[in-house]
Motif scaffolding. Structure first.
Motif, PDB file in Angstrom:
ATOM      1  N   ALA A  29       0.852  -1.194   0.000  1.00 22.23           N
ATOM      2  CA  ALA A  29       0.000   0.000   0.000  1.00 22.23           C
ATOM      3  C   ALA A  29       0.884   1.239   0.000  1.00 22.23           C
ATOM      4  CB  ALA A  29      -0.913   0.009   1.226  1.00 22.23           C
ATOM      5  N   ASP A  30       0.590   2.154  -0.894  1.00 27.94           N
ATOM      6  CA  ASP A  30       1.358   3.398  -0.979  1.00 27.94           C
ATOM      7  C   ASP A  30       1.165   4.216   0.289  1.00 27.94           C
ATOM      8  OD1 ASP A  30       2.171   2.707  -3.525  1.00 27.94           O
ATOM      9  OD2 ASP A  30       0.545   3.819  -4.511  1.00 27.94           O
ATOM     10  N   GLY A  31       2.264   4.693   0.843  1.00 25.11           N
ATOM     11  CA  GLY A  31       2.205   5.589   1.987  1.00 25.11           C
ATOM     12  C   GLY A  31       1.887   4.923   3.308  1.00 25.11           C
ATOM     13  N   LEU A  32       1.891   3.599   3.368  1.00 26.57           N
ATOM     14  CA  LEU A  32       1.582   2.904   4.618  1.00 26.57           C
ATOM     15  C   LEU A  32       2.800   2.926   5.533  1.00 26.57           C
ATOM     16  CD1 LEU A  32      -0.365   1.159   6.297  1.00 26.57           C
ATOM     17  CD2 LEU A  32       0.561  -0.841   5.109  1.00 26.57           C
ATOM     18  N   SER A  33       2.664   3.547   6.696  1.00 22.50           N
ATOM     19  CA  SER A  33       3.780   3.669   7.631  1.00 22.50           C
ATOM     20  C   SER A  33       4.070   2.329   8.296  1.00 22.50           C
ATOM     21  CB  SER A  33       3.462   4.710   8.703  1.00 22.50           C
ATOM     22  OG  SER A  33       4.454   4.691   9.709  1.00 22.50           O
ATOM     23  N   LYS A  34       5.339   1.986   8.380  1.00 24.70           N
ATOM     24  CA  LYS A  34       5.782   0.767   9.076  1.00 24.70           C
ATOM     25  C   LYS A  34       6.631   1.127  10.301  1.00 24.70           C
ATOM     26  CE  LYS A  34       4.228  -1.260   5.274  1.00 24.70           C
ATOM     27  NZ  LYS A  34       5.064  -2.072   4.378  1.00 24.70           N
ATOM     28  N   GLN A  35       6.669   2.402  10.640  1.00 25.91           N
ATOM     29  CA  GLN A  35       7.545   2.879  11.705  1.00 25.91           C
ATOM     30  C   GLN A  35       6.918   2.664  13.083  1.00 25.91           C
ATOM     31  OE1 GLN A  35      10.703   3.979  10.918  1.00 25.91           O
ATOM     32  NE2 GLN A  35      10.036   3.297   8.903  1.00 25.91           N
ATOM     33  N   GLY A  36       7.788   2.524  14.087  1.00 32.48           N
ATOM     34  CA  GLY A  36       7.346   2.439  15.471  1.00 32.48           C
ATOM     35  C   GLY A  36       6.677   1.122  15.803  1.00 32.48           C
ATOM     36  N   GLU A  37       5.846   1.172  16.849  1.00 30.23           N
ATOM     37  CA  GLU A  37       5.131  -0.014  17.330  1.00 30.23           C
ATOM     38  C   GLU A  37       3.760  -0.050  16.644  1.00 30.23           C
ATOM     39  OE1 GLU A  37       6.970   0.446  21.862  1.00 30.23           O
ATOM     40  OE2 GLU A  37       5.221   1.579  21.167  1.00 30.23           O
ATOM     41  N   VAL A  38       3.664  -0.803  15.561  1.00 29.38           N
ATOM     42  CA  VAL A  38       2.445  -0.844  14.755  1.00 29.38           C
ATOM     43  C   VAL A  38       1.402  -1.715  15.454  1.00 29.38           C
ATOM     44  CG1 VAL A  38       1.470  -1.429  12.507  1.00 29.38           C
ATOM     45  CG2 VAL A  38       3.800  -0.508  12.659  1.00 29.38           C
ATOM     46  N   SER A  39       0.184  -1.198  15.586  1.00 31.30           N
ATOM     47  CA  SER A  39      -0.856  -1.921  16.327  1.00 31.30           C
ATOM     48  C   SER A  39      -1.166  -3.276  15.695  1.00 31.30           C
ATOM     49  CB  SER A  39      -2.134  -1.071  16.404  1.00 31.30           C
ATOM     50  OG  SER A  39      -2.600  -0.722  15.112  1.00 31.30           O
ATOM     51  N   PHE A  40      -1.120  -3.346  14.384  1.00 30.63           N
ATOM     52  CA  PHE A  40      -1.404  -4.593  13.682  1.00 30.63           C
ATOM     53  C   PHE A  40      -0.463  -5.710  14.126  1.00 30.63           C
ATOM     54  CE2 PHE A  40      -0.498  -7.241   9.853  1.00 30.63           C
ATOM     55  CZ  PHE A  40      -1.724  -7.875   9.769  1.00 30.63           C
ATOM     56  N   GLU A  41       0.815  -5.381  14.287  1.00 32.62           N
ATOM     57  CA  GLU A  41       1.790  -6.399  14.698  1.00 32.62           C
ATOM     58  C   GLU A  41       1.518  -6.879  16.129  1.00 32.62           C
ATOM     59  OE1 GLU A  41       3.751  -7.687  12.580  1.00 32.62           O
ATOM     60  OE2 GLU A  41       3.712  -6.193  10.974  1.00 32.62           O
ATOM     61  N   GLN A  42       1.059  -5.988  16.993  1.00 37.72           N
ATOM     62  CA  GLN A  42       0.758  -6.392  18.379  1.00 37.72           C
ATOM     63  C   GLN A  42      -0.448  -7.336  18.405  1.00 37.72           C
ATOM     64  OE1 GLN A  42       3.385  -5.081  19.774  1.00 37.72           O
ATOM     65  NE2 GLN A  42       3.579  -3.626  18.060  1.00 37.72           N
ATOM     66  N   ILE A  43      -1.425  -7.063  17.532  1.00 37.37           N
ATOM     67  CA  ILE A  43      -2.608  -7.932  17.438  1.00 37.37           C
ATOM     68  C   ILE A  43      -2.197  -9.347  17.020  1.00 37.37           C
ATOM     69  CG2 ILE A  43      -4.686  -8.372  16.065  1.00 37.37           C
ATOM     70  CD1 ILE A  43      -5.397  -6.230  17.896  1.00 37.37           C
ATOM     71  N   LEU A  44      -1.324  -9.440  16.007  1.00 37.38           N
ATOM     72  CA  LEU A  44      -0.875 -10.754  15.538  1.00 37.38           C
ATOM     73  C   LEU A  44      -0.044 -11.477  16.595  1.00 37.38           C
ATOM     74  CD1 LEU A  44       0.125 -10.196  11.789  1.00 37.38           C
ATOM     75  CD2 LEU A  44      -2.020 -11.047  12.720  1.00 37.38           C
ATOM     76  N   LEU A  45       0.818 -10.748  17.302  1.00 36.04           N
ATOM     77  CA  LEU A  45       1.614 -11.371  18.360  1.00 36.04           C
ATOM     78  C   LEU A  45       0.712 -11.890  19.468  1.00 36.04           C
ATOM     79  CD1 LEU A  45       4.196 -12.120  19.871  1.00 36.04           C
ATOM     80  CD2 LEU A  45       4.348  -9.729  20.646  1.00 36.04           C
ATOM     81  N   CYS A  46      -0.304 -11.120  19.819  1.00 32.17           N
ATOM     82  CA  CYS A  46      -1.213 -11.540  20.889  1.00 32.17           C
ATOM     83  C   CYS A  46      -1.893 -12.853  20.534  1.00 32.17           C
ATOM     84  CB  CYS A  46      -2.245 -10.445  21.148  1.00 32.17           C
ATOM     85  SG  CYS A  46      -3.270 -10.731  22.606  1.00 32.17           S
ATOM     86  N   ARG A  47      -2.406 -12.960  19.290  1.00 28.74           N
ATOM     87  CA  ARG A  47      -3.061 -14.206  18.888  1.00 28.74           C
ATOM     88  C   ARG A  47      -2.044 -15.356  18.800  1.00 28.74           C
ATOM     89  NH1 ARG A  47      -7.997 -16.132  17.160  1.00 28.74           N
ATOM     90  NH2 ARG A  47      -8.613 -14.597  18.732  1.00 28.74           N
ATOM     91  N   SER A  48      -0.810 -15.048  18.437  1.00 31.01           N
ATOM     92  CA  SER A  48       0.232 -16.080  18.396  1.00 31.01           C
ATOM     93  C   SER A  48       0.527 -16.615  19.796  1.00 31.01           C
ATOM     94  CB  SER A  48       1.509 -15.517  17.771  1.00 31.01           C
ATOM     95  OG  SER A  48       1.287 -15.102  16.439  1.00 31.01           O
TER      96      SER A  48
END
Length: 724
Positions: free
Chosen positions: A436-455
């Protein structure tokens, strides 16, 4: 008369005894160390990629199989037997501690208790054995070690049996001793071209639809060069300078056929050859995985039927030795792509081996030094894939066998958290999320925390299956703490959603769809939060739209989970139907309705870089099976399941959903529901504006126009009702 009866009885007894002896003979298979064959074969598969004669290997770490293996078996024979032995590699054999001379191929074993050991060395392929006796056979009960001096059993627990590390053998369905595992390949069948345009020293071939395999030149005569330019579109095949795939071969023959060595993806092939070459005809050897299509779907909307059929074909093309991403590029095993293929597979093939083979290939070996495919979210998808596999299949043995690898993978992930216990991209990590154009990957991305939690929740569940209660408690606590932090740090009452990220400890104002839609079908939100996310995120055109089928998969799933099947059906028709209107015969890596002309094929800065056959484009299979036919397991292996059909705006639909031990067949219209179930115990739940009737089962009113009845194995019933 008595003697005759005795003779008949004796003859019958002898025949019965012979039958019992034959019945007790065990089935042998080639066996090897768990995961080694998947690692070896995936290396072979993923290094087949070439583009215009250039070798393009994966850019992540590739592990290798263990080259020296010790196979061991304790057994007892009631009578002597000869066992045939086949081995891939150099080997020696010891029986009861005595090493046999040379390379024996038949083992003469007396009656009694015995111990057999084979040491096998093979650098080029996986050390493997095949033993076939009446009672002594190679199967998964054999123990193996790569000589790392610590005993463990199949569940990963340590044992004091010896000073060597053992695990139970692994195998595929390789039951022919004369066919070595290293020679395994997918089957092929010859397909003719749909049309051929012949000009002077050139042929332009259309095979009618996207396909995969080997070009075969028929009736070739002459001495000279033949150039092949492949295309998923006619534009690409005609563009000899910029098409993604091309081949060149020098021919010197006076007749007969010539089959190209390299497998390719294409619909169109532009063949150009020298003046002194003649080619009579062209066909192809279509290469495919011999999986059986068990799932089906038909409905009142012909466009949806076409979408389902093309999605099924797309997934089959990308179901090979493993689930790959696309057949033109990359032809690699990507964890995020594979995760979606697993889910589609449960509603189309229900082919468990391709799932487990792919999971093991992705995991590789210890020690863990990077994320799977180098992508943080892809490590988490690997855990989610195991969780779903257990829910759909109920296969505890796979969990127990792979639990040690799960622990070391999770140790790596947890070791990369920051002081707040959150993950963010570190050196060497790729935070992907989506194209996706312009999608920020910087810092603590909420999406990654959601995936880690389910993992982490997956790890807690699998730890219990592996009887590691201490770790189950640990993972459960970390997951609960992380979930609390997610809503403390990211939930915005003002925006009615989870914000995208935190940078330097401060939440950003940016709202994206990713974490919000996952939090819906992970059931992390309360009802008010779900409604807020639906209104302010999923149905809000001001939030950046998703253009890849990859993330449309999850966006539409979250809406289906909230009962928006009518809306989703229109989205499927607009999005996947849009590709069909552009001539798609398989679904693409990315589709943007705003693109026009030749730009519809462009990606990555290349005019034909986009894959027009990408596994993640097949998601309607999953959506229509789980959220329209409404079938899903509610306990592992479909021991219990739910059927909750939702027509959306359809007038009728029917389909088959495969389960581990049979199929569930469903027909639903606005006035009638029919169910035929071959497995498990289920609940049919539906809404009706009138009191429904069923002659074969009792209907229970649950209130609010909701009704239920129980579905048991082998039952067939019809419900008359009026859909709301």
């Amino acid at each position: 008369m008595l003697k005759r009866r005795n003779l008949i009885f004796i003859s019958f007894w002898l025949l019965l005894s012979l039958f019992n002896i034959t019945a007790r003979a065990q089935k042998a298979s080639w066996i090897w160390y768990p995961g080694d064959y998947e690692v070896w074969l995936s290396n072979k598969v993923q290094n087949r990629r070439t583009e215009r004669g250039t070798f393009l290997p994966p850019f992540w770490k590739l592990d290798s199989h263990y080259v020296l293996m010790n196979f061991h078996k304790d057994f007892e024979l009631a009578s002597p037997e000869d066992a045939h032995l086949y081995v891939e590699g150099q080997y020696n054999v010891s029986i009861d501690g005595r090493t046999l001379r040379g390379y024996p191929t038949i083992l003469h074993i007396p009656a009694g208790k015995h111990k057999i050991s084979l040491k096998v060395y093979n650098q080029a392929a996986v050390p493997a054995i095949f033993v076939q006796g009446t009672y002594l056979v190679s199967d998964t009960s054999w123990l193996l070690t790569y000589e790392d001096k610590e005993w463990i059993d199949a569940t990963g627990k340590t044992s004091d049996v010896s000073a060597t590390k053992y695990r139970n053998a692994d195998s595929w369905d390789f039951t022919d001793p004369t066919v070595l595992p290293s020679t395994y390949h997918l089957p092929v069948e010859e397909h003719k071209a749909a049309s051929i345009i012949k000009k002077s020293h050139s042929l332009f071939i259309d095979f009618g639809k996207e396909t995969f395999g080997y070009i075969k030149l028929l009736g070739v005569t002459g001495n000279g060069n033949v150039h092949l330019y492949f295309g998923e579109s006619p534009n690409e095949a005609m563009d000899t300078a910029l098409c993604e795939l091309s081949d060149k071969v020098t021919i010197n023959q006076s007749g007969g056929d010539y089959t190209f060595i390299g497998s390719r993806a294409f619909r169109y092939v532009n063949i150009q050859y020298d003046d002194n070459i003649e080619i009579n005809d062209v066909s192809m050897l279509y290469e495919y995985s011999p999986v059986t299509q068990r799932g089906s779907f038909k409905c009142s909307d012909n466009e949806i039927n076409k979408i389902w059929d093309v999605a099924a074909y797309t997934l089959h093309l990308n179901t090979r030795e493993f689930f790959i991403d696309g057949i033109k590029r990359d032809r690699w095993v990507w964890s995020g792509d594979a995760y979606q293929s697993y889910l589609m597979n449960y509603y189309l093939f229900f082919d468990s081996p391709t799932v487990t083979h792919t999971l093991q290939a992705l995991r590789g070996k210890d020690p863990v030094t990077s994320h799977i495919n180098t992508i943080m979210d892809y490590s988490f998808y690997w855990f989610l894939g195991i969780s779903d596999y257990y829910q759909y299949t109920g296969d505890k043995m796979f969990i127990q066998q792979n639990y040690p690898s799960m622990k070391t993978m999770m140790d790596f992930c947890l070791g990369r958290r920051d002081a707040d216990g959150l993950v963010q991209g570190l050196t060497g990590d790729w935070v992907f999320i989506d194209w996706a154009d312009g999608l920020s990957k910087q810092g603590e991305v909420s999406f990654e925390q959601i995936l880690l939690c389910r993992s982490l929740e997956t790890m807690a569940q699998c730890a219990l299956i592996a009887a590691d209660h201490e770790s189950a408690e640990k993972y459960g606590k970390i997951a609960a703490d992380l979930k609390a932090k997610i809503f403390k740090y990211y939930w915005s009452n003002q925006k009615h959603a989870l914000v995208h990220s935190r940078i330097d400890g401060k939440p950003t104002d940016n709202v994206t769809r990713y974490a919000n839609m996952f939090s819906i079908f992970f059931n992390y939100l309360d009802e008010k939060q779900k409604q807020d996310v639906k209104k302010y995120v999923l149905l809000n055109n001001d939030v950046p739209k998703i253009t890849t089928p990859y993330m449309r998969f999850y966006e539409l799933e979250s809406l289906c989970a909230m009962g928006e099947q009518s809306y989703v059906l229109k989205q499927i028709k607009d999005y996947w139907g849009g590709m069909l209107k552009l001539g798609a015969t398989s679904f693409w890596e990315e589709y943007n309705p705003a693109d026009t002309g030749a730009n519809i094929y462009a990606m990555y800065g290349r005019p034909y870089g986009k894959s027009l056959c990408h596994a993640w484009g097949a998601s309607p299979i999953y959506l229509l099976g789980k959220y329209y036919l409404g079938v899903k397991p509610t306990s592992p292996g479909y021991k219990n399941y739910m059927i909750e059909p939702n027509l959306g705006s359809l007038k009728w639909m029917q389909g088959t959903v495969p389960t581990p031990n049979g199929d569930i067949q469903i027909y639903v219209s606005t006035s009638q529901i029919k169910v035929n179930a071959q497995d498990g115990i289920g609940i049919l739940r539906f809404k009706s504006s009138t009191i429904p009737k069923c002659k074969q089962a009792n209907i229970i009113a649950k209130g609010d126009n909701i009704f239920e009845l129980q579905v048991t194995k082998g039952t067939y019933f019809t419900v008359d009702y009026k859909a709301l």
